[in-house]
Design an enzyme around this catalytic site. Structure first.
Site, mmCIF file in Angstrom:
data_model
loop_
_atom_site.group_PDB
_atom_site.id
_atom_site.type_symbol
_atom_site.label_atom_id
_atom_site.label_comp_id
_atom_site.label_asym_id
_atom_site.label_seq_id
_atom_site.Cartn_x
_atom_site.Cartn_y
_atom_site.Cartn_z
ATOM 1 N N SER A 8 0.645 -1.295 0.075
ATOM 2 C CA SER A 8 -0.023 -0.022 -0.051
ATOM 3 C C SER A 8 0.850 1.403 0.081
ATOM 4 O O SER A 8 1.766 1.456 1.048
ATOM 5 C CB SER A 8 -0.770 -0.060 1.317
ATOM 6 O OG SER A 8 -1.487 1.320 1.228
ATOM 7 N N HIS A 31 -1.221 -1.208 -3.963
ATOM 8 C CA HIS A 31 -2.778 -0.986 -3.383
ATOM 9 C C HIS A 31 -2.552 0.445 -3.277
ATOM 10 O O HIS A 31 -1.804 1.150 -2.837
ATOM 11 C CB HIS A 31 -2.765 -1.572 -2.197
ATOM 12 C CG HIS A 31 -3.887 -1.332 -1.389
ATOM 13 N ND1 HIS A 31 -5.304 -2.246 -1.784
ATOM 14 C CD2 HIS A 31 -4.418 -0.675 -0.499
ATOM 15 C CE1 HIS A 31 -6.199 -1.589 -0.936
ATOM 16 N NE2 HIS A 31 -5.603 -0.811 -0.182
ATOM 17 N N ASP A 33 -4.682 3.657 -1.836
ATOM 18 C CA ASP A 33 -5.862 4.053 -0.988
ATOM 19 C C ASP A 33 -6.372 5.685 -1.380
ATOM 20 O O ASP A 33 -5.506 6.601 -1.193
ATOM 21 C CB ASP A 33 -5.438 4.152 0.525
ATOM 22 C CG ASP A 33 -5.081 2.646 0.918
ATOM 23 O OD1 ASP A 33 -6.173 1.680 0.866
ATOM 24 O OD2 ASP A 33 -4.059 2.279 1.547
ATOM 25 N N MET A 35 -8.760 8.224 -0.047
ATOM 26 C CA MET A 35 -9.725 8.869 0.927
ATOM 27 C C MET A 35 -10.200 10.358 0.788
ATOM 28 O O MET A 35 -9.484 11.011 0.110
ATOM 29 C CB MET A 35 -8.769 8.864 2.051
ATOM 30 C CG MET A 35 -8.249 7.496 2.276
ATOM 31 S SD MET A 35 -7.455 7.475 4.102
ATOM 32 C CE MET A 35 -6.486 5.938 3.891
ATOM 33 N N HIS A 64 -8.225 1.202 -3.641
ATOM 34 C CA HIS A 64 -9.169 0.931 -2.768
ATOM 35 C C HIS A 64 -9.944 2.366 -2.363
ATOM 36 O O HIS A 64 -9.345 3.187 -1.834
ATOM 37 C CB HIS A 64 -8.537 0.536 -1.568
ATOM 38 C CG HIS A 64 -9.216 0.240 -0.252
ATOM 39 N ND1 HIS A 64 -8.587 0.221 1.098
ATOM 40 C CD2 HIS A 64 -10.468 0.183 -0.004
ATOM 41 C CE1 HIS A 64 -9.477 -0.050 1.948
ATOM 42 N NE2 HIS A 64 -10.928 0.197 1.280
ATOM 43 N N MET A 66 -12.054 4.837 -0.585
ATOM 44 C CA MET A 66 -12.616 5.051 0.940
ATOM 45 C C MET A 66 -13.349 6.205 0.757
ATOM 46 O O MET A 66 -13.004 7.391 1.206
ATOM 47 C CB MET A 66 -11.565 4.806 2.101
ATOM 48 C CG MET A 66 -11.222 3.572 2.368
ATOM 49 S SD MET A 66 -9.572 3.359 3.156
ATOM 50 C CE MET A 66 -8.515 3.467 1.824
ATOM 51 N N MET A 135 -11.777 -5.420 5.772
ATOM 52 C CA MET A 135 -10.832 -4.563 6.394
ATOM 53 C C MET A 135 -10.444 -5.070 7.881
ATOM 54 O O MET A 135 -11.304 -5.805 8.513
ATOM 55 C CB MET A 135 -11.484 -3.127 6.743
ATOM 56 C CG MET A 135 -11.854 -2.437 5.370
ATOM 57 S SD MET A 135 -10.179 -2.022 4.628
ATOM 58 C CE MET A 135 -9.298 -1.179 5.794
ATOM 59 N N ASP A 173 -6.638 -6.164 4.740
ATOM 60 C CA ASP A 173 -6.087 -4.846 4.371
ATOM 61 C C ASP A 173 -6.243 -4.280 5.844
ATOM 62 O O ASP A 173 -7.199 -3.942 6.478
ATOM 63 C CB ASP A 173 -6.866 -4.012 3.581
ATOM 64 C CG ASP A 173 -6.230 -2.691 3.260
ATOM 65 O OD1 ASP A 173 -5.170 -2.263 3.759
ATOM 66 O OD2 ASP A 173 -6.953 -1.683 2.664
HETATM 67 C C1 DX5 Z 1 -6.299 1.727 5.746
HETATM 68 C C2 DX5 Z 1 -5.745 1.527 4.129
HETATM 69 C C3 DX5 Z 1 -4.646 0.442 4.225
HETATM 70 C C4 DX5 Z 1 -3.376 1.120 4.907
HETATM 71 C C5 DX5 Z 1 -2.852 -0.442 5.341
HETATM 72 O O1 DX5 Z 1 -7.388 2.329 5.785
HETATM 73 O O2 DX5 Z 1 -6.773 1.054 3.774
HETATM 74 O O3 DX5 Z 1 -4.574 0.103 2.852
HETATM 75 O O4 DX5 Z 1 -2.424 1.598 3.970
HETATM 76 O O5 DX5 Z 1 -1.654 0.250 6.207
HETATM 77 P P1 DX5 Z 1 -0.948 -0.832 7.179
HETATM 78 O O6 DX5 Z 1 -0.541 -2.122 6.418
HETATM 79 O O7 DX5 Z 1 0.043 -0.143 7.505
HETATM 80 O O8 DX5 Z 1 -1.888 -1.204 8.233
HETATM 81 ZN ZN ZN Z 2 -6.527 0.052 1.631
#
Ligand code: DX5
Ligand code: ZN
Length: 228
Positions: A8, A31, A33, A35, A64, A66, A135, A173
């Site tokens: 990620s 990956h 993220d 947000m 991903h 969010m 999650m 994740d």
């Molecule tokens: C959190 C993200 C993850 C995050 C995971 O909301 O969706 O993808 O990057 O990070 P680690 O592996 O450090 O928990």
């Molecule tokens: Zn994620």
């Protein structure tokens, strides 16, 4: 399917994303993220950054989302070059229609569940998806502690996949690391997102290889992966 490791970039240096993507060549997917500061209390990146990343790396992008209103935004991430797009069940107004639209545009369609969202109400939707993301932390931030209490949900989801004979990938994740990846694999996960465990390591590519070795071994001894 052999276990896949998806670093990620949330834990990478955002000023050097192209280099950070190259630092984990050998990973199955990158990956990404997304947000929006509404669905989760954090803000990261959007479509233009995904477009640039898709040009900068040969590793396929696992986006991903969010975000609120994924029905409106998710198709743009396919157009931006994502090979897989994950929307949250809690945010989608019409998850079946959205999954079909993502697939029709040429990407893998995936749906994510926050820790408090059960899998059971979604059993009939699973054939519409290419991946289900469970999650294992509350979404929003990297570096949080893995929630062991999600292991039964991973097991139950793997049972549903078997029961219906689906090709669905099962992603975890949040807090996935050398100390937790084997429990996830044994419970039934086969796609592993790791942020801090990869980019916090002195050699991210080596961290990916080490996680893969652990996931392979744990999968080989897991009862769910045996066909007999
Ligand atoms: C959190 C993200 C993850 C995050 C995971 O909301 O969706 O993808 O990057 O990070 P680690 O592996 O450090 O928990
Ligand atoms: Zn994620």
């Amino acid at each position: 399917m052999a276990p896949q490791i998806n670093p990620s970039i949330l834990s990478a240096d955002f000023a050097r994303l192209a280099d950070e993507a190259r630092a984990v060549e050998g990973a199955d997917w990158l990956h990404v993220d997304v947000m929006d500061n509404h669905f989760v209390p954090n803000l990261t990146l959007g479509v233009p950054v995904v477009e640039s990343l898709a040009r900068a790396t040969g590793t396929p992008l696992d986006c991903h989302l969010m975000i609120e209103a994924p029905d409106r935004w998710a198709p743009q991430y396919v157009e931006a070059g994502a090979g897989s797009v994950t929307f949250h069940a809690e945010a989608a107004a019409a998850p079946v229609r959205l999954a079909r639209e993502i697939r029709a545009k040429g990407a893998r369609a995936s749906m994510a569940l926050k820790p408090a969202t059960p899998i059971e109400p979604y059993e009939d939707l699973l054939p519409e998806l290419d991946m289900l993301l469970i999650m294992t932390v509350e979404p929003g931030f990297g570096g949080q502690a893995f929630l062991d209490i999600m292991l039964p949900k991973i097991r139950r989801t793997r049972e549903l996949i078997k029961k219906h004979g689906l090709e669905l990938w099962l992603q975890v994740d949040g807090g996935v690391s050398a100390t937790t990846i084997e429990r996830c694999a044994e419970a039934g996960a086969d796609v592993f997102v790791a942020g801090s465990a990869v980019y916090g390591a002195s050699d991210p590519a080596e961290a990916v290889r080490a996680l893969r070795t652990q996931a392979d071994a744990a999968t080989a001894r897991a009862s769910w992966s045996c066909d007999h």
